[in-house]
Each structure stands twice: as structure tokens, then as C-alpha cells.
Design a protein around this motif. Sequence first.
Motif, PDB file in Angstrom:
ATOM      1  N   ARG A   1      -6.093  -8.094   2.036  1.00 32.15           N
ATOM      2  CA  ARG A   1      -5.622  -8.998   1.205  1.00 32.15           C
ATOM      3  C   ARG A   1      -5.695  -8.227  -0.267  1.00 32.15           C
ATOM      4  O   ARG A   1      -4.701  -8.705  -0.964  1.00 32.15           O
ATOM      5  CB  ARG A   1      -6.546 -10.432   1.077  1.00 32.15           C
ATOM      6  CG  ARG A   1      -6.344 -11.378   2.082  1.00 32.15           C
ATOM      7  CD  ARG A   1      -6.825 -12.568   1.572  1.00 32.15           C
ATOM      8  NE  ARG A   1      -8.270 -12.633   1.494  1.00 32.15           N
ATOM      9  CZ  ARG A   1      -9.357 -12.874   2.352  1.00 32.15           C
ATOM     10  NH1 ARG A   1      -8.903 -13.117   3.631  1.00 32.15           N
ATOM     11  NH2 ARG A   1     -10.617 -12.767   2.356  1.00 32.15           N
ATOM     12  N   ALA A   2      -6.572  -7.566  -0.406  1.00 27.85           N
ATOM     13  CA  ALA A   2      -6.474  -6.791  -1.665  1.00 27.85           C
ATOM     14  C   ALA A   2      -5.582  -5.799  -1.892  1.00 27.85           C
ATOM     15  O   ALA A   2      -5.153  -5.306  -3.176  1.00 27.85           O
ATOM     16  CB  ALA A   2      -8.020  -6.344  -2.239  1.00 27.85           C
ATOM     17  N   THR A   3      -5.116  -5.041  -0.573  1.00 31.38           N
ATOM     18  CA  THR A   3      -4.344  -3.911  -0.521  1.00 31.38           C
ATOM     19  C   THR A   3      -3.124  -4.534  -0.412  1.00 31.38           C
ATOM     20  O   THR A   3      -2.527  -4.779   0.625  1.00 31.38           O
ATOM     21  CB  THR A   3      -4.700  -2.935   0.473  1.00 31.38           C
ATOM     22  OG1 THR A   3      -5.861  -2.708   0.461  1.00 31.38           O
ATOM     23  CG2 THR A   3      -3.657  -1.671   0.564  1.00 31.38           C
ATOM     24  N   THR A   4      -2.341  -4.857  -1.675  1.00 34.33           N
ATOM     25  CA  THR A   4      -0.985  -5.618  -1.518  1.00 34.33           C
ATOM     26  C   THR A   4       0.138  -4.740  -1.608  1.00 34.33           C
ATOM     27  O   THR A   4       0.109  -3.681  -2.368  1.00 34.33           O
ATOM     28  CB  THR A   4      -0.950  -6.452  -2.974  1.00 34.33           C
ATOM     29  OG1 THR A   4      -0.679  -5.833  -4.218  1.00 34.33           O
ATOM     30  CG2 THR A   4      -2.369  -7.295  -2.859  1.00 34.33           C
ATOM     31  N   PRO A   5       1.256  -5.227  -0.886  1.00 38.33           N
ATOM     32  CA  PRO A   5       2.449  -4.284  -1.190  1.00 38.33           C
ATOM     33  C   PRO A   5       3.227  -4.436  -2.494  1.00 38.33           C
ATOM     34  O   PRO A   5       3.884  -3.225  -2.875  1.00 38.33           O
ATOM     35  CB  PRO A   5       3.397  -5.121  -0.258  1.00 38.33           C
ATOM     36  CG  PRO A   5       3.093  -6.326   0.165  1.00 38.33           C
ATOM     37  CD  PRO A   5       1.386  -6.283  -0.146  1.00 38.33           C
ATOM     38  N   GLN A   6       2.773  -5.378  -3.306  1.00 37.83           N
ATOM     39  CA  GLN A   6       3.173  -5.482  -4.444  1.00 37.83           C
ATOM     40  C   GLN A   6       2.576  -4.207  -5.475  1.00 37.83           C
ATOM     41  O   GLN A   6       3.259  -3.605  -6.348  1.00 37.83           O
ATOM     42  CB  GLN A   6       2.846  -6.838  -5.187  1.00 37.83           C
ATOM     43  CG  GLN A   6       3.795  -8.072  -4.595  1.00 37.83           C
ATOM     44  CD  GLN A   6       3.136  -8.406  -3.756  1.00 37.83           C
ATOM     45  OE1 GLN A   6       2.079  -8.059  -3.024  1.00 37.83           O
ATOM     46  NE2 GLN A   6       3.896  -9.613  -3.040  1.00 37.83           N
ATOM     47  N   GLY A   7       1.159  -4.141  -5.358  1.00 39.04           N
ATOM     48  CA  GLY A   7       0.642  -3.120  -5.832  1.00 39.04           C
ATOM     49  C   GLY A   7       1.215  -1.718  -5.526  1.00 39.04           C
ATOM     50  O   GLY A   7       1.146  -0.774  -6.296  1.00 39.04           O
ATOM     51  N   VAL A   8       1.216  -1.424  -4.308  1.00 39.95           N
ATOM     52  CA  VAL A   8       1.962   0.045  -3.720  1.00 39.95           C
ATOM     53  C   VAL A   8       3.322   0.047  -4.202  1.00 39.95           C
ATOM     54  O   VAL A   8       3.531   1.297  -4.608  1.00 39.95           O
ATOM     55  CB  VAL A   8       1.983  -0.212  -2.162  1.00 39.95           C
ATOM     56  CG1 VAL A   8       2.740   0.976  -1.743  1.00 39.95           C
ATOM     57  CG2 VAL A   8       0.840  -0.505  -1.506  1.00 39.95           C
ATOM     58  N   ARG A   9       3.998  -0.956  -4.375  1.00 39.05           N
ATOM     59  CA  ARG A   9       5.400  -0.790  -4.995  1.00 39.05           C
ATOM     60  C   ARG A   9       5.310  -0.407  -6.358  1.00 39.05           C
ATOM     61  O   ARG A   9       5.976   0.427  -7.199  1.00 39.05           O
ATOM     62  CB  ARG A   9       6.147  -1.999  -4.858  1.00 39.05           C
ATOM     63  CG  ARG A   9       7.706  -1.996  -5.476  1.00 39.05           C
ATOM     64  CD  ARG A   9       8.477  -3.027  -5.035  1.00 39.05           C
ATOM     65  NE  ARG A   9       9.859  -3.032  -5.756  1.00 39.05           N
ATOM     66  CZ  ARG A   9      10.908  -2.092  -5.584  1.00 39.05           C
ATOM     67  NH1 ARG A   9      10.778  -1.162  -4.535  1.00 39.05           N
ATOM     68  NH2 ARG A   9      12.010  -2.239  -6.148  1.00 39.05           N
TER      69      ARG A   9
ATOM     70  N   ILE B   1       5.229   6.152   4.819  1.00 41.97           N
ATOM     71  CA  ILE B   1       4.783   4.694   5.498  1.00 41.97           C
ATOM     72  C   ILE B   1       5.884   3.714   5.190  1.00 41.97           C
ATOM     73  O   ILE B   1       5.834   2.704   5.443  1.00 41.97           O
ATOM     74  CB  ILE B   1       3.437   4.269   5.204  1.00 41.97           C
ATOM     75  CG1 ILE B   1       3.292   4.135   3.761  1.00 41.97           C
ATOM     76  CG2 ILE B   1       2.409   5.183   5.754  1.00 41.97           C
ATOM     77  CD1 ILE B   1       1.978   3.344   3.166  1.00 41.97           C
ATOM     78  N   GLY B   2       7.286   4.259   4.566  1.00 43.60           N
ATOM     79  CA  GLY B   2       8.157   3.352   4.297  1.00 43.60           C
ATOM     80  C   GLY B   2       9.596   3.598   4.593  1.00 43.60           C
ATOM     81  O   GLY B   2      10.543   3.139   4.112  1.00 43.60           O
ATOM     82  N   SER B   3       9.813   4.228   5.887  1.00 43.53           N
ATOM     83  CA  SER B   3      10.984   4.763   6.303  1.00 43.53           C
ATOM     84  C   SER B   3      12.015   3.501   6.480  1.00 43.53           C
ATOM     85  O   SER B   3      11.557   2.737   6.972  1.00 43.53           O
ATOM     86  CB  SER B   3      10.931   5.563   7.515  1.00 43.53           C
ATOM     87  OG  SER B   3      10.090   6.823   7.405  1.00 43.53           O
ATOM     88  N   PRO B   4      12.965   3.775   6.075  1.00 45.50           N
ATOM     89  CA  PRO B   4      13.896   2.377   6.256  1.00 45.50           C
ATOM     90  C   PRO B   4      14.421   1.976   7.661  1.00 45.50           C
ATOM     91  O   PRO B   4      14.701   0.791   7.828  1.00 45.50           O
ATOM     92  CB  PRO B   4      15.421   3.000   5.422  1.00 45.50           C
ATOM     93  CG  PRO B   4      14.940   3.941   4.697  1.00 45.50           C
ATOM     94  CD  PRO B   4      13.765   4.685   5.183  1.00 45.50           C
TER      95      PRO B   4
ATOM     96  N   SER C   1      11.363   0.874   2.971  1.00 45.67           N
ATOM     97  CA  SER C   1      11.354  -0.345   3.557  1.00 45.67           C
ATOM     98  C   SER C   1       9.803  -1.292   3.289  1.00 45.67           C
ATOM     99  O   SER C   1       8.841  -0.597   3.624  1.00 45.67           O
ATOM    100  CB  SER C   1      11.364  -0.229   5.019  1.00 45.67           C
ATOM    101  OG  SER C   1      10.937  -1.636   5.885  1.00 45.67           O
ATOM    102  N   MET C   2      10.132  -2.063   2.621  1.00 47.61           N
ATOM    103  CA  MET C   2       8.802  -2.659   2.089  1.00 47.61           C
ATOM    104  C   MET C   2       8.169  -3.469   3.137  1.00 47.61           C
ATOM    105  O   MET C   2       6.820  -3.616   3.087  1.00 47.61           O
ATOM    106  CB  MET C   2       9.005  -3.632   0.881  1.00 47.61           C
ATOM    107  CG  MET C   2       9.176  -3.016  -0.441  1.00 47.61           C
ATOM    108  SD  MET C   2       8.082  -1.942  -1.059  1.00 47.61           S
ATOM    109  CE  MET C   2       6.480  -2.851  -1.159  1.00 47.61           C
ATOM    110  N   ARG C   3       8.983  -3.983   4.313  1.00 44.59           N
ATOM    111  CA  ARG C   3       8.609  -4.595   5.506  1.00 44.59           C
ATOM    112  C   ARG C   3       7.403  -3.346   5.932  1.00 44.59           C
ATOM    113  O   ARG C   3       6.241  -4.025   6.543  1.00 44.59           O
ATOM    114  CB  ARG C   3       9.544  -5.062   6.196  1.00 44.59           C
ATOM    115  CG  ARG C   3       8.924  -5.442   7.758  1.00 44.59           C
ATOM    116  CD  ARG C   3      10.188  -6.100   8.303  1.00 44.59           C
ATOM    117  NE  ARG C   3       9.898  -6.525   9.728  1.00 44.59           N
ATOM    118  CZ  ARG C   3      10.432  -5.848  10.708  1.00 44.59           C
ATOM    119  NH1 ARG C   3      11.251  -4.692  10.684  1.00 44.59           N
ATOM    120  NH2 ARG C   3      10.111  -6.221  12.031  1.00 44.59           N
ATOM    121  N   ALA C   4       7.906  -2.265   6.145  1.00 37.58           N
ATOM    122  CA  ALA C   4       7.083  -1.072   6.760  1.00 37.58           C
ATOM    123  C   ALA C   4       5.811  -1.059   6.018  1.00 37.58           C
ATOM    124  O   ALA C   4       4.694  -0.959   6.362  1.00 37.58           O
ATOM    125  CB  ALA C   4       7.826   0.047   6.718  1.00 37.58           C
ATOM    126  N   VAL C   5       5.860  -0.860   4.595  1.00 36.10           N
ATOM    127  CA  VAL C   5       4.874  -0.631   3.684  1.00 36.10           C
ATOM    128  C   VAL C   5       3.925  -1.792   3.928  1.00 36.10           C
ATOM    129  O   VAL C   5       2.717  -1.509   4.053  1.00 36.10           O
ATOM    130  CB  VAL C   5       5.359  -0.495   2.397  1.00 36.10           C
ATOM    131  CG1 VAL C   5       4.188  -0.609   1.422  1.00 36.10           C
ATOM    132  CG2 VAL C   5       6.197   0.637   1.991  1.00 36.10           C
TER     133      VAL C   5
END
Length: 526
Positions: free
Chosen positions: A63-71, A375-378, A481-485
Motif C-alpha cells: 500500500r505504501a509503495t504507490t504508483p503515484q510515488g514511482v511516477r 518495469i514499465g514497458s508499454p 505503462s503505469m499499469r505495468a509499474v
Amino acid sequence: MSSRPTTRRRLGAGGLALGLVLGATAAGATGLSAATAAEKKPGASADRKAGPTVDRLSRQLQRATTPQGVREHMLRLQAISDANGGNRSTGTPGYQASKDYVVSQLRNAGYRPQVQPFFVDVFRENAPTELEQVSPDPTTYVADEDFTVMDYSGSGEVSAEVVVVDTDLSPSATSTSGCEVDDFATFPDGAIALMQRGTCAFAVKVANATEAGAAGAIVFNRGTEGEDGVVAGTLGGPGDYVPAVGASYATGLDLADAGTVARIAVDATSENARTWNVVAETRSGNGGNVVMAGAHLDSVAEGAGINDNGSGSAGLLELAEAAAERGSFRNTVRFAWWGAEEQGLFGSDHYVSDLKADNPGALADIRMYLNFDMIGSPNFVRFVYDGDGSAGGPVGPAGSAAIEKSFRTHFRGKGLTSAPTEFNGRSDYGPFIAEGIPAGGLFSGAEGVKTDEEAALFGGTAGEAYDACYHQACDDINNISMRAVNQFTNAMADVTARYGASTRALNADYERTSRAFTPRSDAARR
């Protein structure tokens, strides 16, 4: 991800060994005293008994490792690239600024990051490399689509007849074209050597051509399934080479007709550049049982490298920040951002080789290594490194199969399909595997082409590359791809949490071994 050599060598920075940066004893690298490190038996499991909160810790960390934070981290790396000449490659201000950003974020999260300097030879183009067919059919070939310069190519401009060297031009994974001195027995002095990729290193082919009096060298691809695109290779380091380029299979065939004249122009230099690794670890946990996770921080010179490997670096940074806030691990978890991966895994190699030379006890304390590269290939596939060799590649050191199973179990629990990908020596697990340390990790795909079967399982488009911008200028924030991330960072957090709590899952098939890592196919050098 590197398409560069995995030849293992000590870098020219002996005076800047890890012992000088992290401390000359295991205390500097792992928090152990030298005496404790000496008493630690290699391969022995030293984690404390796992408690009933492992599932809760995993959920909290996910939960704490968020895609928003990665972006947000990826956006910062993009801004760094934009402000520093359009890339974050080794030896540039863009890489130094990337390193500084990671260090500042780690300090803000409460870590005490260590910066490990070292030196590496860096190849740079001063002007775009050119390849043309002069006659009989004048053609200007397109960089990155038809050809690319070989790293450490010689400089110069040459127009000459193209002469095919020891190949019938048919698709082949076992061609020895240019691998033997005898291949050039009748080679005309001053011609351009056209050789097919095959079983020996690019440097061998180009060196043999140079010695035979060639004025230039072209190495075209194998032409077998998935190996018809541009050869992005390296000669491994500076040397006395003629201008050399890698080409697609189609370009090779186009230049192979008798009497064809081609022109190659290369303007490039090599320099010895200072660069850095960044290492940080949790301040609690058993320092004699280290779970290590890493990602390379550098890009190629062509662009910002936001998928390769800003995505893995950003995901790892978000995970480290979450671990500092939410983590309560029984084992030490160590995070690393590697420099000079794109030159040939030199950052991770430097870290491992210096530990081996200066403090082998600290190296033995590393229970496993987890690698996150792209970890984000389209057009992604959920690839998991194939620890047990079931996909036909090499088997990782014992314990690697358990790591693979952990990642695949995570995806299965989310209702997601995953697939094994072989240890082919192209990323930073290589130096750890070479020392018998179990390894695993995640990869969403690079220049390889998605198959019909993969498209059916994972979605996306069959017949297209997993990442069409691999090692190109278009690998920017829009190439993600944020889905992949999201899916990949969840898996990173889950597996790191579980091994941070206990590494007992490795015990069934774990043993310390010193056997060398010998990949089935070395895509980086041949």
C-alpha cells in the motif's frame, strides 16, 4: 538494461575501493563487526524466526509503495535529463544529478546512504554516425533503425568496397563469421568487412578485420527469430579498431552484393569517467542475513532512459521510502542504485568484486539479490527471472528457484499471469550470480518482439517490441505503462517484505557455490 559486455574485470579505481567508502570492515558495509563477519558461515541462514505479521507487513508495504510515488520519481529523472543535455548516462552531469537526487531522497527518508565512486571507460559520439551505400543503389541508412555505432569503435570516414567474410548470409545463430584469422586469408586490403553476428565477441571480429587491413567493419544480425533488428554492440573498451557499426539483418543483406561500395563515418572518443553507486540499508534487522535489491540508475546516451531504467530505479526508491516508514524487518534489507550498467554492468561488478577482495565475509552475508530492470514497458510481459532454468536457459545458484517461485506466487495471487525469462547476463544480477548468490527479479521486456502467445496471455500487440523506444531518445516519461509499474511495484514490495522477514524459503535448495555464471546465450557480446 545493457546490451553491452558482461566481461568481468576490475575497474581502474583500485584506490577508490568500497572499503574506503563504506569502511574497511564489514561494519561499514553491513553493520556487523569484523569478528562477527568472520564467524558467519557462508550460506548459513541467520534470519530470526518469522512471526505471524508477515502478511500484514507485506500488505502495508504494498500500500505504501504507490504508483503515484514511482511516477513522481520518474518525472524528476525526466526533468534531470531535460536540464542536462537530454540524457542521464554515465560520466555526464545528468547521471551525477540523478545520483544526487536518489541520495537526497534517501536521506529525507531517514537512511544514511553511502556513495561508492569508481572509474569506467565511457564511449561518446561527437557527431551522429553515418552509414551509406554509395553504389550500385545509393542508400542512406537510418541510425537506430538500420544500424548503430559499436561502442569503442575507431573514428574516421571511409568509402570502400564491401566484402562478405565467411558467411552464406542465411539466418544463423552459430555463425563464426570473422571469428578466425583464416577467415581473412584472401581479404583485400582497404575493403570494408561485412560479418554476421554469431559465436564470438564483436571485439574479436573487428580486431581480426583491423589486423587484416580492413578500412571498416559492419556486423549484421543473425536473422533468426527475434534477432533481425539492429545489432547494438560494444568492443568492450578502447582499442586500435577501424570504424565499426552494427546493422540489422536486412541491412547486411542489402550490402552483401558483389561490388557494393559503402561509406562509414564515425566521429567518437573514449574517456575515463568518474561515476558512482548508491547503497543504503535498513537501520534494523539481522546484518548477517542481507536481502539486497538493486536497479541501475544510468541511461544510455541517446535519451532520458525513463523505462530503462528510470522505472526500476524509481520503483526501488519508492520501495525504500516505504520500507523506512512501514518496514520492520528481521533481516537487513539493502538497496542499491548502480552506475555504468549500460557500459557493461560495471557498477554492480565493482561493488561485488571489491567486497570479495576486501571483505569476503560481508559478501557471504548477502543472502540473495533481487534485480529490477525496466518495469514499465508499454507492450509489457510480466517476466520473472528463471531461477530453475525451466525455460531452457541457465540455472541460477541454488536458492534462485525459490525466489522465482515467490514472484510467480505473488502474481498468481493477484490473478495475473507471469512468464520466466532467462538469466542472459544483460543486467546486474550477473556479478552476484557469478559468486553463487541466489538471484531473481522482474523485467517487463526490452527490444524483443511480443509473440502471439504472449499477446493472448498478457494483452498488448503481437509482432511489436515490448519497448519500441529501447535505447532511443523516445524512452521518456511518455514511454511508460503505469499499469505495468503498479503491478510490478506491488510484486517488488510483497517479495521484499517476505524475505525481509525470513529467508527460510531458500533453504530447501540453497547452497553456497563458487561456480562461474555461464549464460546459454551472451546477447551482450556476440
